[in-house]
Design a protein around this motif. Structure first.
Motif, PDB file in Angstrom:
ATOM      1  N   GLY A 296       7.262   4.721  -4.143  1.00 12.63           N
ATOM      2  CA  GLY A 296       6.401   3.610  -3.766  1.00 12.63           C
ATOM      3  C   GLY A 296       5.353   3.963  -2.733  1.00 12.63           C
ATOM      4  N   GLY A 297       5.765   4.745  -1.728  1.00 14.55           N
ATOM      5  CA  GLY A 297       4.860   5.039  -0.625  1.00 14.55           C
ATOM      6  C   GLY A 297       4.935   3.961   0.431  1.00 14.55           C
ATOM      7  N   GLY A 298       4.425   4.266   1.597  1.00 15.22           N
ATOM      8  CA  GLY A 298       4.402   3.307   2.691  1.00 15.22           C
ATOM      9  C   GLY A 298       5.505   3.485   3.699  1.00 15.22           C
ATOM     10  N   TRP A 299       6.441   4.361   3.417  1.00 20.94           N
ATOM     11  CA  TRP A 299       7.552   4.561   4.347  1.00 20.94           C
ATOM     12  C   TRP A 299       7.182   5.489   5.497  1.00 20.94           C
ATOM     13  CZ3 TRP A 299      11.675   8.744   3.187  1.00 20.94           C
ATOM     14  CH2 TRP A 299      11.069   9.886   2.695  1.00 20.94           C
ATOM     15  N   GLU A 300       6.089   6.209   5.372  1.00 20.27           N
ATOM     16  CA  GLU A 300       5.724   7.192   6.377  1.00 20.27           C
ATOM     17  C   GLU A 300       4.975   6.611   7.569  1.00 20.27           C
ATOM     18  OE1 GLU A 300       3.479  10.093   4.138  1.00 20.27           O
ATOM     19  OE2 GLU A 300       5.221  11.412   4.077  1.00 20.27           O
ATOM     20  N   GLY A 301       4.470   5.374   7.420  1.00 20.11           N
ATOM     21  CA  GLY A 301       3.588   4.869   8.462  1.00 20.11           C
ATOM     22  C   GLY A 301       2.267   5.611   8.422  1.00 20.11           C
ATOM     23  N   ASN A 302       1.661   5.835   9.559  1.00 17.05           N
ATOM     24  CA  ASN A 302       0.414   6.614   9.652  1.00 17.05           C
ATOM     25  C   ASN A 302      -0.662   6.105   8.707  1.00 17.05           C
ATOM     26  OD1 ASN A 302       1.656   8.409  11.510  1.00 17.05           O
ATOM     27  ND2 ASN A 302       2.534   9.571   9.816  1.00 17.05           N
ATOM     28  N   GLY A 303      -0.746   4.786   8.550  1.00 15.92           N
ATOM     29  CA  GLY A 303      -1.810   4.220   7.740  1.00 15.92           C
ATOM     30  C   GLY A 303      -1.572   4.243   6.247  1.00 15.92           C
ATOM     31  N   THR A 304      -0.375   4.671   5.794  1.00 11.90           N
ATOM     32  CA  THR A 304      -0.094   4.637   4.358  1.00 11.90           C
ATOM     33  C   THR A 304       0.263   3.213   3.943  1.00 11.90           C
ATOM     34  OG1 THR A 304       2.228   5.242   4.745  1.00 11.90           O
ATOM     35  CG2 THR A 304       0.676   7.024   4.273  1.00 11.90           C
ATOM     36  N   TYR A 305       0.047   2.925   2.667  1.00  8.96           N
ATOM     37  CA  TYR A 305       0.264   1.574   2.152  1.00  8.96           C
ATOM     38  C   TYR A 305       1.475   1.557   1.223  1.00  8.96           C
ATOM     39  CZ  TYR A 305      -4.488   1.012   3.900  1.00  8.96           C
ATOM     40  OH  TYR A 305      -5.596   0.995   4.694  1.00  8.96           O
ATOM     41  N   LYS A 306       2.163   0.438   1.217  1.00  3.77           N
ATOM     42  CA  LYS A 306       3.372   0.304   0.422  1.00  3.77           C
ATOM     43  C   LYS A 306       3.036  -0.001  -1.035  1.00  3.77           C
ATOM     44  CE  LYS A 306       5.068  -2.969   2.931  1.00  3.77           C
ATOM     45  NZ  LYS A 306       5.963  -4.048   3.374  1.00  3.77           N
ATOM     46  N   GLY A 307       3.724   0.689  -1.949  1.00  3.95           N
ATOM     47  CA  GLY A 307       3.685   0.351  -3.355  1.00  3.95           C
ATOM     48  C   GLY A 307       4.907  -0.471  -3.728  1.00  3.95           C
ATOM     49  N   HIS A 308       4.938  -0.974  -4.936  1.00  2.00           N
ATOM     50  CA  HIS A 308       5.987  -1.909  -5.343  1.00  2.00           C
ATOM     51  C   HIS A 308       7.393  -1.328  -5.229  1.00  2.00           C
ATOM     52  CE1 HIS A 308       2.525  -4.037  -7.031  1.00  2.00           C
ATOM     53  NE2 HIS A 308       3.303  -5.091  -7.166  1.00  2.00           N
ATOM     54  N   MET A 309       7.545  -0.031  -5.416  1.00  2.00           N
ATOM     55  CA  MET A 309       8.886   0.560  -5.444  1.00  2.00           C
ATOM     56  C   MET A 309       9.562   0.581  -4.074  1.00  2.00           C
ATOM     57  SD  MET A 309      11.017   1.948  -7.661  1.00  2.00           S
ATOM     58  CE  MET A 309      12.160   3.306  -7.990  1.00  2.00           C
ATOM     59  N   TRP A 310       8.799   0.511  -2.996  1.00  6.50           N
ATOM     60  CA  TRP A 310       9.413   0.640  -1.667  1.00  6.50           C
ATOM     61  C   TRP A 310      10.129  -0.629  -1.223  1.00  6.50           C
ATOM     62  CZ3 TRP A 310      11.981   3.174   1.499  1.00  6.50           C
ATOM     63  CH2 TRP A 310      11.997   2.953   2.878  1.00  6.50           C
ATOM     64  N   PRO A 311       9.505  -1.820  -1.204  1.00  5.78           N
ATOM     65  CA  PRO A 311      10.277  -2.996  -0.792  1.00  5.78           C
ATOM     66  C   PRO A 311      11.212  -3.424  -1.932  1.00  5.78           C
ATOM     67  CG  PRO A 311       7.883  -3.407  -0.713  1.00  5.78           C
ATOM     68  CD  PRO A 311       8.104  -2.175  -1.500  1.00  5.78           C
ATOM     69  N   LEU A 312      12.474  -3.613  -1.646  1.00  7.50           N
ATOM     70  CA  LEU A 312      13.433  -3.940  -2.697  1.00  7.50           C
ATOM     71  C   LEU A 312      13.066  -5.219  -3.440  1.00  7.50           C
ATOM     72  CD1 LEU A 312      16.839  -3.051  -1.013  1.00  7.50           C
ATOM     73  CD2 LEU A 312      15.512  -1.712  -2.649  1.00  7.50           C
ATOM     74  N   GLU A 313      12.376  -6.150  -2.759  1.00  7.43           N
ATOM     75  CA  GLU A 313      12.047  -7.425  -3.393  1.00  7.43           C
ATOM     76  C   GLU A 313      11.136  -7.248  -4.610  1.00  7.43           C
ATOM     77  OE1 GLU A 313      11.158  -7.116   0.171  1.00  7.43           O
ATOM     78  OE2 GLU A 313      13.318  -7.388   0.387  1.00  7.43           O
ATOM     79  N   TYR A 314      10.380  -6.136  -4.646  1.00  3.77           N
ATOM     80  CA  TYR A 314       9.406  -5.925  -5.717  1.00  3.77           C
ATOM     81  C   TYR A 314       9.698  -4.678  -6.544  1.00  3.77           C
ATOM     82  CZ  TYR A 314       6.914  -9.368  -2.947  1.00  3.77           C
ATOM     83  OH  TYR A 314       6.585 -10.514  -2.267  1.00  3.77           O
ATOM     84  N   SER A 315      10.689  -3.906  -6.163  1.00  2.00           N
ATOM     85  CA  SER A 315      10.872  -2.568  -6.730  1.00  2.00           C
ATOM     86  C   SER A 315      11.207  -2.567  -8.213  1.00  2.00           C
ATOM     87  CB  SER A 315      11.967  -1.821  -5.957  1.00  2.00           C
ATOM     88  OG  SER A 315      13.200  -2.516  -6.032  1.00  2.00           O
TER      89      SER A 315
END
Length: 606
Positions: A296-315
């Protein structure tokens, strides 16, 4: 150049036109919503068996593509048709994904707790029901894909009809083995291609939009989701922004997976070393959460954005979700086969309640797994689904061949685990027991020192999801750091609750372990570390080992808030047997080195 939203709409229309050509049979893939709702959540698994009564196996996705071309084409066509089914159909891709998270609705008239409906999903995470619940969930998904597979195979005529019918009957959904041996494998190309070729049973090669690349909402229903998710028309991986014009950066997904592959492999190795299936499930769930972030992406912080796979609500909307979780189910099946007398024991779920479980509930292998009903009545439990064959499938490693006894089967599965998931240190040490500079890392009798970081955290003082990233800092003359592994806890954000509520609940201790051995061997080979002996490793780690803690949003947690965490370096003696099918033998005696982390935020207190 046309605006991205216009391109997406055109793509959606093309998909709809393609789905409209899907064949419909009497048992077909496009039954009405009313017909399907009458089942009221019944899950049976696929019923087909071969002439000897054996169930087919679920295959690794690359094996399916390379060696079973008819099943591969049927899978892609079936998945595409399921994705483009009417979203109001309770057995559509959209509705099945919704069971796992958003939009927090009950499914096929299966009840939820009063006050929880609309605020929580059915999926349990962070407790022992995690693995067991996903087993009937995957079987439900498999049923629906299978119906579509049958319909596409029915297109075949003449001499090819029997071949396609046989391929369709023995089809089961594939898995993605993201923890396979450290052989340099990357993300399968079939995940990152927007279009892909298939063969129709009626003849000819056709190029279709790849159903493994993304799921396109048709339509996007803003009221079903929150914040940015309400304006993204398709699932995203490592998105370029939070805006509606965001695009997936699939190359970044492959890059991150390549960097984390060895760490993931070694985390699964540590899972298989657990003597308790509860601990095994907990450790695998950590690696599972890691993959959600890798995709999904977005778990690193540093300005990265979350994709659907990262938050369980949307994964579950991401097409890789089912491939990922089928592998998690496979790992569980392998552990079960290797330890047939061990099963889940009761525990309290703490703050990980959902739409059918209150927080602080005690659960065990007889707890009902809503919303999945059995045909005989009642809901599936982990005891009901203990054997995968009950739901109509097996895995290559768990299939018992011929007249093989239980003991012989257990030994065969253990050999598969050793060969597939043994510590990456094994291969590294076998290839290079002594470095070019003469440093000894493997003794002549096959012994070495295995290193890890034991992790603990108190549940009530934590964000619902967090990532602890461990690194070795480089020379003082550079800012370079070397990632050595992560500890990941991923739960639904709705579990956060108020601090008063969290303070009042039963306190749980989360425990984990992150392997250090492979990273230390790298340092020995590079001439940065003398050996794997404690006299060399302890001062090296005191100087080099560091970590940072991130929330599920990718935001760093200040060090002054590290009180719930405890990190301690440990080691044990290990022996590599001569046989590659025999597991590494680890001493039960564990040496602890609190001096490595003491006086660091999150370090142990002496």
């Amino acid at each position: 150049m046309p605006r991205l939203w216009f391109v997406q709409i055109v793509l959606q229309l093309l998909f709809v036109l393609f789905a409209a050509c899907t064949p419909v049979t009497a048992a077909g893939p496009h039954r009405t919503l009313e017909q399907r709702q009458s089942r009221n959540g019944v899950v049976t698994g696929v019923g087909w068996r071969d002439a000897n009564g054996n169930v087919p196996v679920r295959r690794e996705v690359r094996d399916l593509q390379a060696n079973f071309p008819e099943q591969w084409s049927l899978y892609l066509l079936a998945l595409s048709a399921l994705q483009w089914a009417d979203q109001s159909d309770s057995r559509s891709y959209y509705a099945l994904a919704s069971i796992h998270g958003r939009p927090y609705r009950t499914w096929e008239n299966v009840p939820g707790l009063e006050g929880r409906i609309g605020t929580a999903s059915y999926c349990p995470h962070g407790n022992i029901l995690f693995m067991g619940w996903h087993r009937p969930y995957l079987a439900l998904f498999e049923e629906e894909v299978y119906k579509q597979v049958q319909a596409y195979a029915a297109e075949a005529r003449g001499d090819s009809a029997e071949r396609w019918r046989s391929a369709a009957n023995s089809f089961r959904i594939p898995y993605w083995d993201w923890a396979k041996s450290n052989d340099g494998s990357s993300v399968p190309e079939s995940f990152t291609q927007e279009r892909i070729e298939v063969t129709r049973a009626s003849g000819g090669r056709h190029t279709i939009w790849n159903p493994l690349y993304a799921f396109y909402f048709h339509p996007l229903i803003p009221a079903d989701f929150e914040s940015k998710w309400s304006h993204l028309n398709s699932t995203q991986r490592w998105p370029t922004s939070d805006g509606s014009d965001s695009r997936s950066n699939q190359g970044r997904m492959a890059e991150v997976y390549g960097a984390q592959r060895r760490n993931l492999h070694d985390h699964v190795d540590r899972a298989f070393r657990q003597s308790s299936i509860n601990r095994f499930a907990n450790t695998v769930e950590e690696a599972h959460g890691w993959i959600h972030g890798v995709v999904g992406g977005g778990w690193e912080g540093n300005g990265t954005y979350k994709g659907h796979m990262w938050p369980l609500e949307y994964s579950a909307f991401d097409p890789l979700f089912m491939l990922h979780h089928t592998n998690v189910d496979r790992l569980l099946a392998m552990y079960q086969a290797a330890h047939p007398d061990i099963y889940f024991t009761a525990e309290n779920i703490g703050l990980t309640g959902n739409v059918f479980l209150l927080d602080n509930t005690n659960v065990d292998a007889n707890t009902e797994l809503l919303p999945f009903r059995k045909a005989s009545g009642g809901f599936w439990t982990m005891n009901d689904a203990r054997n995968t064959t009950t739901l109509g499938y097996a895995y290559p490693e768990t299939t018992r061949v011929g007249q093989m006894s239980v003991a012989e089967h257990t030994d065969a599965v253990k050999a598969s685990i050793a060969q597939l998931y043994g510590s990456s240190a094994r291969g590294m040490l076998a290839a290079q027991p002594v470095t070019a500079s003469g440093r000894l890392v493997l003794a002549g009798d096959g012994k070495f020192t295995d290193w890890a970081i034991d992790t603990k955290a108190m549940s009530n003082d934590l964000p619902p999801s967090f990532v602890v990233r461990f690194s070795l800092v480089g020379d003082f003359s550079s800012d370079q750091t070397f990632d050595v592994g992560s500890w990941v806890k991923l739960t639904h954000s709705s579990h956060e609750g108020s601090m008063d509520k969290r303070a009042a609940t039963i306190q749980k201790t989360y425990e984990g372990s992150v392997s250090l051995t492979a990273a230390l061997i790298d340092q020995v080979a590079a001439g940065k570390l003398e050996s794997l002996d404690s006299k060399d490793v302890v001062p090296f780690l005191k100087d080099k080992l560091t970590w940072k803690v991130l929330t599920g949003e990718g935001n760093p947690i200040p060090q002054k808030q590290f009180d719930p965490f405890t990190f301690e370096v440990v080691s044990s003696e290990a022996h590599i047997p001569n046989s590659p099918s025999a597991a590494i033998e680890y001493s039960e005696k564990v040496a602890r080195y609190p001096e490595v982390t003491v006086n660091k935020a999150g370090g142990v207190v002496i």
